[in-house]
Design a protein around this motif. Structure first.
Motif, PDB file in Angstrom:
ATOM      1  N   THR A  25       0.848  -1.205   0.000  1.00 13.39           N
ATOM      2  CA  THR A  25       0.000   0.000   0.000  1.00 13.39           C
ATOM      3  C   THR A  25       0.874   1.243   0.000  1.00 13.39           C
ATOM      4  O   THR A  25       2.010   1.220   0.490  1.00 13.39           O
ATOM      5  N   ARG A  26       0.349   2.321  -0.565  1.00 11.16           N
ATOM      6  CA  ARG A  26       1.011   3.630  -0.516  1.00 11.16           C
ATOM      7  C   ARG A  26      -0.030   4.676  -0.148  1.00 11.16           C
ATOM      8  O   ARG A  26      -1.167   4.609  -0.617  1.00 11.16           O
ATOM      9  N   PHE A  27       0.396   5.670   0.652  1.00  6.46           N
ATOM     10  CA  PHE A  27      -0.490   6.802   0.909  1.00  6.46           C
ATOM     11  C   PHE A  27      -0.501   7.682  -0.332  1.00  6.46           C
ATOM     12  O   PHE A  27       0.533   7.865  -0.995  1.00  6.46           O
ATOM     13  N   GLY A 109       2.554  16.604   3.144  1.00 11.26           N
ATOM     14  CA  GLY A 109       3.099  15.255   3.376  1.00 11.26           C
ATOM     15  C   GLY A 109       3.743  14.693   2.114  1.00 11.26           C
ATOM     16  O   GLY A 109       4.839  14.121   2.155  1.00 11.26           O
ATOM     17  N   GLY A 110       3.059  14.862   0.979  1.00 10.09           N
ATOM     18  CA  GLY A 110       3.585  14.347  -0.285  1.00 10.09           C
ATOM     19  C   GLY A 110       4.843  15.071  -0.716  1.00 10.09           C
ATOM     20  O   GLY A 110       5.767  14.478  -1.278  1.00 10.09           O
ATOM     21  N   ASN A 111       4.895  16.372  -0.449  1.00  5.17           N
ATOM     22  CA  ASN A 111       6.083  17.145  -0.810  1.00  5.17           C
ATOM     23  C   ASN A 111       7.304  16.634  -0.048  1.00  5.17           C
ATOM     24  O   ASN A 111       8.381  16.456  -0.622  1.00  5.17           O
ATOM     25  N   VAL A 205      13.494   8.371   7.550  1.00 10.94           N
ATOM     26  CA  VAL A 205      13.399   7.525   8.748  1.00 10.94           C
ATOM     27  C   VAL A 205      11.971   7.019   8.963  1.00 10.94           C
ATOM     28  O   VAL A 205      11.698   6.356   9.967  1.00 10.94           O
ATOM     29  N   LEU A 206      11.067   7.325   8.033  1.00  6.62           N
ATOM     30  CA  LEU A 206       9.682   6.846   8.158  1.00  6.62           C
ATOM     31  C   LEU A 206       9.670   5.316   8.090  1.00  6.62           C
ATOM     32  O   LEU A 206      10.246   4.729   7.173  1.00  6.62           O
ATOM     33  N   ARG A 207       8.988   4.699   9.046  1.00  6.16           N
ATOM     34  CA  ARG A 207       8.939   3.225   9.084  1.00  6.16           C
ATOM     35  C   ARG A 207       7.722   2.724   8.310  1.00  6.16           C
ATOM     36  O   ARG A 207       6.797   3.505   8.042  1.00  6.16           O
ATOM     37  N   ARG A 229      16.225  31.662  -2.148  1.00  2.31           N
ATOM     38  CA  ARG A 229      16.668  31.951  -3.513  1.00  2.31           C
ATOM     39  C   ARG A 229      16.982  30.634  -4.213  1.00  2.31           C
ATOM     40  O   ARG A 229      17.727  29.817  -3.700  1.00  2.31           O
ATOM     41  N   LYS A 230      16.392  30.507  -5.406  1.00  2.00           N
ATOM     42  CA  LYS A 230      16.532  29.253  -6.162  1.00  2.00           C
ATOM     43  C   LYS A 230      17.182  29.561  -7.499  1.00  2.00           C
ATOM     44  O   LYS A 230      16.670  30.392  -8.253  1.00  2.00           O
ATOM     45  N   VAL A 231      18.283  28.898  -7.783  1.00  2.00           N
ATOM     46  CA  VAL A 231      18.958  29.081  -9.072  1.00  2.00           C
ATOM     47  C   VAL A 231      18.642  27.860  -9.927  1.00  2.00           C
ATOM     48  O   VAL A 231      18.858  26.721  -9.494  1.00  2.00           O
TER      49      VAL A 231
END
Ligand SMILES: Cc1cc2nc3c(=O)[nH]c(=O)nc-3n(C[C@H](O)[C@H](O)[C@H](O)COP(=O)(O)OP(=O)(O)OC[C@H]3O[C@@H](n4cnc5c(N)ncnc54)[C@H](O)[C@@H]3O)c2cc1C
Ligand code: SF4
Length: 329
Positions: A25-27, A109-111, A205-207, A229-231
């Motif tokens: 399963t996946r969230f 959460g997904g991010n 570290v999510l179990r 700042r994003k290059v």
């Protein structure tokens, strides 16, 4: 795409009990990463558990901090008036990511849990990847590495974590709230993602069967004076080559406190602890900023295609701190 069951649990307890039944399963948050991975057969879950209706609230604590539900959409968080005013680094980081449509869907959460954008990772048919197939090899090493790591990589994996939001959260010392079969726990975001080492398939570290429920951001006067700042190769709709989240507190011409986190350089948001330690207590000057950046990047191990990131990261750190110092440097 492999057929799968879609289920929408009524609450967190049901989500946990369904997740604990099987490792297949996946969230599902907004699906902006997971569904792509499923289309390309990188992920082939038997069941997805839609958690977008579980915790979609933003709570302001009495002390001035925030608790942000894992199902809060990226746009909602970015435009929240309190976030814009008190944690501008977070708002800017979110708005620099993806596109408006994707931000409207993507959840907190997904991010946090989004997978790397290493092209070889997505190329199931044509590329070797230790993250997908542990021990199978890594075609990125010796391949196209413009977007890959210069810090904390290993001989088994040189991928970066793609999130902008997580870089801001690292600078803000945020904490991830988790619930799972063994109860609730909290993990600092700086310890949530892990470096690849010998096991690039382990990213956090999510179990198994654990669910992210929220992210907590502590109050901080310094956070109101923060910047992201994003290059990148294009001015929108592109992942970071290098990004810098910074915050600074100046008292009587000296740096009372400072926070620096880097994106686009490692498998996790990279907290520049060494640079921070060098700057605390020092006079504000461009030279101090450059020296601190130099010392942080001394540990960099570039690949053939991303050597430029070292200088880029140094200059971006110095530019962000200089801006935040408001001409004092
Ligand atoms: C074209 C494109 C451009 C992009 N550009 C950027 C960019 O520039 N910067 C950037 O930061 N991001 C970018 N992104 C990535 C985007 O931010 C992520 O896809 C998004 O944040 C994932 O959130 P989601 O809710 O859709 O997650 P999903 O796709 O639903 O899930 C992602 C992962 O998180 C897990 N998950 C979801 N919720 C939880 C939970 N509560 N607890 C535990 N696990 C959970 C899922 O099982 C899955 O493994 C881009 C994406 C695309 C498609
Ligand atoms: S860098 Fe990591 S994700 Fe990319 S191919 Fe190598 S092992 Fe896979």
């Amino acid at each position: 795409m492999k057929p799968f069951i879609y289920t929408r649990p009524a609450d967190g307890a049901e989500a946990l009990s369904l997740a604990a039944r099987s490792n297949q399963t996946r969230f599902l948050g907004g699906g902006t990463n997971l569904v792509d991975l499923m289309r390309q057969n990188v992920e082939t879950p038997a069941e997805v558990l839609d958690v977008t209706r579980l915790r979609a609230d933003i709570e302001q604590s009495a002390s001035g901090g925030l608790i942000v539900g894992a199902a809060v959409r990226n746009t909602t968080l970015a435009v929240h008036p309190y976030v814009r005013q008190r944690f501008p680094v977070l708002s800017r980081a979110l708005l620099s990511g993806a596109s408006a449509q994707i931000r409207n869907m993507a959840t907190v959460g997904g991010n946090i849990m989004q997978r790397t954008r290493c092209a070889y990772f997505y190329d199931v048919a044509g590329a070797r990847c230790n993250k997908r197939n542990p021990g199978g090899g890594c075609d990125a090493i010796g391949g196209f590495t413009r977007y890959h790591a210069i810090l904390g990589a290993s001989e088994h994996c040189v991928a970066t974590h793609p999130s902008d939001m997580c870089v801001a959260l690292a600078a803000l010392d945020a904490t991830v709230h988790i619930v799972g079969p063994d109860g609730e726990r909290r993990v600092p975001i700086t310890e949530f993602h892990v470096l690849p080492g010998d096991h690039p398939e382990v990213e956090t570290v999510l179990r198994p069967a654990e669910l992210i429920t929220a992210v907590e951001i502590s109050p901080s006067a310094m956070a109101a004076r923060s910047e992201y700042r994003k290059v990148r190769d294009r001015s929108s709709y592109a992942f970071a080559l290098v990004s810098v989240a910074g915050a600074i507190e100046i008292a009587q011409g000296r740096i009372a406190d400072v926070r620096i986190a880097l994106g686009g350089v490692a498998a996790k948001p990279w907290r520049a602890a060494r640079a921070e330690a060098l700057l605390r207590g020092k006079e504000v000057s461009q030279k101090q900023f450059l020296d601190a950046a130099e010392s942080e990047l001394a540990a960099a191990r570039p690949l053939e295609g991303n050597r430029f990131k070292i200088e880029l990261a140094k200059r971006t750190i110095a530019a962000v701190l200089s801006d935040l110092a408001g001409g004092a440097a």
